[in-house]
Design an enzyme around this catalytic site. Structure first.
Site, PDB file in Angstrom:
ATOM      1  N   LYS A 174       0.998  -1.344   0.070  1.00  0.00           N
ATOM      2  CA  LYS A 174       0.033   0.127   0.018  1.00  0.00           C
ATOM      3  C   LYS A 174       0.868   1.323  -0.015  1.00  0.00           C
ATOM      4  CE  LYS A 174      -3.931   1.782   2.959  1.00  0.00           C
ATOM      5  NZ  LYS A 174      -4.421   1.585   4.119  1.00  0.00           N
ATOM      6  N   SER A 216      -9.760   1.643   3.330  1.00  0.00           N
ATOM      7  CA  SER A 216      -8.808   2.273   2.381  1.00  0.00           C
ATOM      8  C   SER A 216      -7.701   1.479   1.551  1.00  0.00           C
ATOM      9  CB  SER A 216      -7.920   3.542   3.271  1.00  0.00           C
ATOM     10  OG  SER A 216      -7.053   2.717   4.182  1.00  0.00           O
ATOM     11  N   SER A 238      -9.766  -0.965   7.547  1.00  0.00           N
ATOM     12  CA  SER A 238      -9.350  -0.566   6.390  1.00  0.00           C
ATOM     13  C   SER A 238      -8.495  -1.645   5.433  1.00  0.00           C
ATOM     14  CB  SER A 238      -8.091   0.636   6.141  1.00  0.00           C
ATOM     15  OG  SER A 238      -8.861   1.932   6.130  1.00  0.00           O
TER      16      SER A 238
END
Lengths: 490, 490
Positions: free
Chosen positions: B79, B158, B182
């Site tokens: 990420k 997210s 997330s």
């Protein structure tokens, strides 16, 4: 408040109430939350870690050595050590504050209530309450003189550990405030938790000043920021108190605000008022866990404390017979008690203390030296006092010898020998000098005989002069009297 | 053959490499090709192909020298919130435009030290604030489960890019971060396994902070065993993160072979919302049956403060974020919009640099911390947090894990909730309580809804008991099977 100054206004007396917030840089090798170095004077931004620059993803880690020094300072102030304390974020934007918040301790400081005793020159002693001591990080600094249009940021100071030591509003005048700051500095230096160097910014004070009628509740205070010498602190307080009295006597009111002291103009100026004060939005820093202190850690640190200035002072008074004031002056410099004790071995402590406080400190001050840099060593100063005590030289000659010692670093014995300053004890030699002086000044002799006995002092001076100050003044006096008042053979 | 290689899981790929069935170069090329082919999903935001190829050559050399490490040659996507040395890292925010860290996050560094290879930085909601990956300045991610000729569905957020890239079989595993769900929510939306470890299990050092007391890194994979394998290599104490736990990391992968007989599974009654779609409540019931069939003991438990979790979360997380994001001021790194004074510089930089959702949360955070509101909001929310943690503690006296749905819906179409922040926040309703309590939780794909979209079930474990959590997760996985999007399925 006997002894403290009041301000005499047109409408009556005013009392002062002063509280100090002192920021003391903790003497550590590295910063409060990063491993970066803390040495003074490095090139701009040479001592900045990724944490200090608040790079994305960086996290603070507490410096245990800084915590230890805060605990030691708390113990030296006789204060409560809080077993549980919390680091908070104080949020505001400024280019010298990379994180956008300062890590400080707000609701739960590491050290609670304590006290500090101050000794005033007039012999008064006051105990000043300490409200709290907490740890926080310093900010960097802005550099405006590199370019006409841009400002630069130096982050070397960013993250340096500070202890903020907050007093209660117990100080009653600027003299007391000065004495408090000096005493606190002496304490910090004695235990080694701060080098106390105000020129380098290791110690700075903010002063909260208010005035009131005697016995009335505390008035509205103004905070004077960033005072970096004892002299400026005292002048700023005196000036600010005067301003407030003038306002109140003119029927106006004092607004609570932050002010800056301008030493050039000797005035304080408003910086920002309470209305536009920041809302710092304090909250516990989630990157740090609360600080929990074990009893064993506190006890270990208690054991690491040296003799504290108040203890040294008591011992000097007790063991050497010093006056409380001389003892206080000596303990204000952490190097002075050891210097004194080395010099006072087998001498009169009182006389040695007097030489240090009056002559040595005066000369050091004038030359801008610290005691550690003194050209006169403790054994040499002791030897000088010894030469006075055994009658080898007079006090007056001793002052000349001291001046030369200070200039050249030579020992007093070698100066006395080289310059032939040994006091003349030989009565024959003194008599010869007296005879010569009397023979050369028949007019004065007649005056004396006519009853103007004050001329005696003049004769003593002439004899001393003739012997280049080396004659023992006591003997000169004695022999002169004998000759003048005796059988009159001269 | 190459697309087949990209479909391998972590353990399978490791076995294949060890057996010489494929090389790291082939595996990495397969993933690069698969990511290229899945370009329309918009999962990858920084190109790492050249570095990955070089690392693969190096990995194969090590293997030939019999120096292969446990994850030697395994591609992992990361990420964009993890700082990766020499690779642009922006948290998908304009304000970090051009930022290339000079350091590597602890968690990713541990993967590379174990031999894994970075293949793709993945798209995410800006600063991890979002539940649909739509707040990314790099544009939305298309869920690989989106119907070929229908609207684009969100992957959740997210960690939307990480979930989607794993679901698309374009990498065996990806790292995400979970603050309020997330990792778990996008895992559920994309039909993959998503594990949020116990708070403190993995270091946060080098991860761009959203909410420090909640953020935790974890793996997204296509199997529970792979999640265990990745966690084993990223977990562990880090002295640079004060909140990381100084605990040994158990042999998680081996623990999966353990016996789950007698496992007590709790079903919290407060999670039975009336508004829950029947597909989800049916799946939850199915999960209960699976556990019962596997020999586990099912118990109804109560977590009475559950309904306060979401509001508390949306106070605590923005509060911390408001301070964490203060460092993005245009002074030292990232994007800068010039101004004539510091305030103007900050205002312009932050207005231009942050997206709407980030600005909203900074405003909420500033508000709940401000003077006069702190007690009513922030302090209250922290008290709620304590109660919620206590609820879990009570429940775990009677059960070993909790079984709940992961999300209140399956993946929804892009744009569906962008105008309604509250509807968006409700996505986190089942994931936020474990976050507030710092507990480990995992989302396991458990079935498809009537539209053929994946749904996950969540298991929550005791603090630092990832072993039991993962053992329970394998029961779900064995019963439910695995799911691949129709577009990817062979």
């Amino acid at each position: 408040m006997t002894g403290a100054r009041t301000i005499v206004g047109a409408t009556g007396d005013w009392e002062l109430a002063i509280g100090l917030e002192v920021h003391a840089q903790v003497a550590t090798q590295s910063k409060l939350f990063s491993g970066a170095a803390t040495a003074f004077g490095a090139a701009a931004n040479a001592q900045v870690s990724l944490v200090d620059a608040a790079m994305p993803g960086m996290l603070p880690v507490i410096n245990r050595a800084a915590v230890d020094q805060a605990i030691r300072t708390g113990l030296a102030l006789g204060a409560e050590i809080n077993r549980f304390s919390v680091f908070d974020r104080k949020n505001y934007f400024y280019p010298d504050l990379p994180q956008g918040y300062q890590i400080s301790q707000y609701r739960h400081p590491i050290v609670g209530a304590g006290e500090l005793r101050i000794d005033m020159p007039d012999g008064r002693t006051r105990v000043v309450g300490i409200e709290r001591l907490h740890l926080e990080q310093d900010a960097g600094k802005l550099v405006h003189d590199r370019s006409a249009t841009d400002s630069h940021v130096d982050l070397n100071r960013a993250g340096i550990p500070l202890m903020e030591i907050v007093s209660r509003p117990d100080l009653r005048d600027w003299e007391e405030a000065g004495a408090y700051l000096r005493k606190l500095r002496a304490l910090l230096r004695a235990i080694g938790s701060c080098d106390g160097n105000m020129e380098q910014g290791s110690l700075r004070a903010d002063a909260n000043v208010s005035v009131r009628r005697p016995g009335a509740p505390l008035g509205t205070r103004c905070e004077i920021k960033n005072l970096n010498s004892v002299r400026f602190l005292m002048r700023a307080i005196e000036t600010e108190a005067g301003r407030q009295v003038a306002l109140l006597e003119a029927g106006e009111i004092v607004h609570q605000e932050t002010r800056l002291y301008d030493p050039q103009r000797n005035e304080t100026r408003a910086m920002r008022s309470k209305e536009d004060a920041h809302d710092y939005r304090y909250f516990p820093d989630p990157d740090l866990v609360p600080l929990q202190l074990s009893e064993s850690r506190i006890e270990r640190l208690r054991g690491s404390l040296p003799e504290l200035p108040d203890e040294t002072r008591e011992r000097l008074i007790r063991d050497y017979g010093l006056t409380p004031y001389d003892a206080s002056v000596l303990v204000a410099d952490p190097d002075a008690p050891r210097f004194f004790e080395a010099a006072a071995r087998d001498r009169s402590g009182k006389r040695v203390a007097n030489w240090i406080v009056t002559n040595l400190f005066g000369a050091l001050n004038e030359a801008g030296h610290t005691l550690a840099e003194s050209p006169v060593s403790a054994p040499d100063l002791g030897q000088l006092v010894g030469l006075i005590e055994n009658g080898t030289i007079s006090d007056r000659i001793a002052r000349d010898v001291f001046d030369e010692m200070f200039r050249t670093g030579a020992s007093p014995q070698s100066i006395v020998d080289a310059r032939g300053l040994r006091q003349i004890q030989d009565t024959d030699a003194i008599d010869a000098a007296i005879d010569a002086v009397l023979a050369a000044n028949p007019g004065q002799l007649d005056q004396y005989r006519a009853g103007k006995t004050k001329v005696l002092g003049w004769f003593v001076g002439q004899v001393m002069k003739a012997t280049r100050g080396q004659a023992n003044p006591g003997l000169v006096n004695e022999r002169l009297r004998q000759k003048l008042d005796g059988d009159g053979e001269a | 053959m190459s697309s087949d290689l990209a479909r391998l899981g972590v353990a399978e790929a490791a076995d294949g490499l060890a057996a010489g069935d494929c090389s790291a170069v082939e595996l990495v090329e397969a993933c690069i090709a698969a990511q290229e082919a899945a370009r329309d999903l918009n999962v990858v935001v920084a190109d790492t192909a050249e570095r990955a190829r070089a690392a693969a050559v190096h990995a194969d050399q090590r293997r030939r020298r019999n120096e292969a490490r446990p994850l030697e040659g395994i591609p992992v996507a990361v990420k964009d919130i993890f700082c990766t040395e020499g690779v642009a890292t922006t948290a998908c925010s304009r304000i970090l435009d051009g930022f290339v860290p000079e350091y590597e996050s602890t968690v990713s560094a541990r993967l590379w030290e174990a031999g894994a290879i970075l293949v793709g930085k993945t798209n995410m909601d800006e600063f991890a604030m979002g539940s649909s990956n739509e707040t990314s300045r790099c544009g939305p991610v298309r869920n690989p489960w989106s119907p070929v000729d229908g609207p684009s569905l969100v992957p959740g957020g997210s960690s939307g890019g990480s979930a989607a890239v794993v679901a698309a079989s374009a990498v065996p595993a990806a790292l995400g971060t979970d603050t309020g769900g997330s990792i778990r929510q996008p895992a559920s939306f994309c039909g993959v396994v998503g594990l949020k470890p116990t708070y403190g299990r993995c270091s946060r050092w080098g991860i761009i902070a959203f909410a420090s007391s909640l953020d935790q890194a974890g793996p997204l994979t296509r199997s529970v065993a792979d999640a265990a394998l990745i966690l084993e290599h990223i977990a562990g104490f880090d002295p640079r993160d004060s909140t990381s736990a100084d605990l040994a990391v158990p042999d998680l992968h081996a623990a999966l072979q353990g016996n789950v007989k007698g496992l007590r599974v709790g079903v919290p009654s407060e999670y039975r919302l009336d508004s829950l779609p029947s597909s989800i409540s049916d799946l939850w019931e199915q999960g209960i049956v699976w556990f019962r069939d596997a020999g586990a003991e099912l118990r109804e438990v109560s977590l009475p403060h559950t309904r306060y979790a979401l509001p508390a979360y949306y106070i605590v997380a923005p509060a911390e974020a408001s301070a964490n994001l203060a460092r993005y001021d245009g002074v030292r790194f990232g994007a800068r919009s010039m101004g004539t004074d510091p305030d103007e510089l900050y205002t312009r930089t932050r207005r231009d640099g942050f997206g709407e959702e980030v600005r909203r949360r900074i405003m909420i955070g500033g508000y709940v911390l401000s003077e006069g509101y702190y007690d009513a909001y922030y302090l209250r929310a922290q008290q709620v947090r304590t109660r919620i943690a206590e609820d879990f503690r009570q429940a775990f006296q009677d059960v070993d894990v909790l079984l709940t749905p992961t999300t209140p819906s399956s993946a929804f179409p892009e744009g569906d909730k962008t105008d309604d922040p509250l509807a968006m926040y409700v996505n986190d309703i089942f994931t936020v309580p474990a976050s507030l309590a710092g507990l480990p939780a995992i989302s396991v794909p458990a079935g498809l809804d009537e539209a053929g979209l994946p749904l996950g079930l969540q298991l929550v474990g005791r603090a630092f008991d990832e072993v039991t959590l993962l053992q329970a997760a394998t029961i779900l996985e064995d019963a439910a099977g695995t799911f691949r999007p129709p577009t990817v399925a062979a």
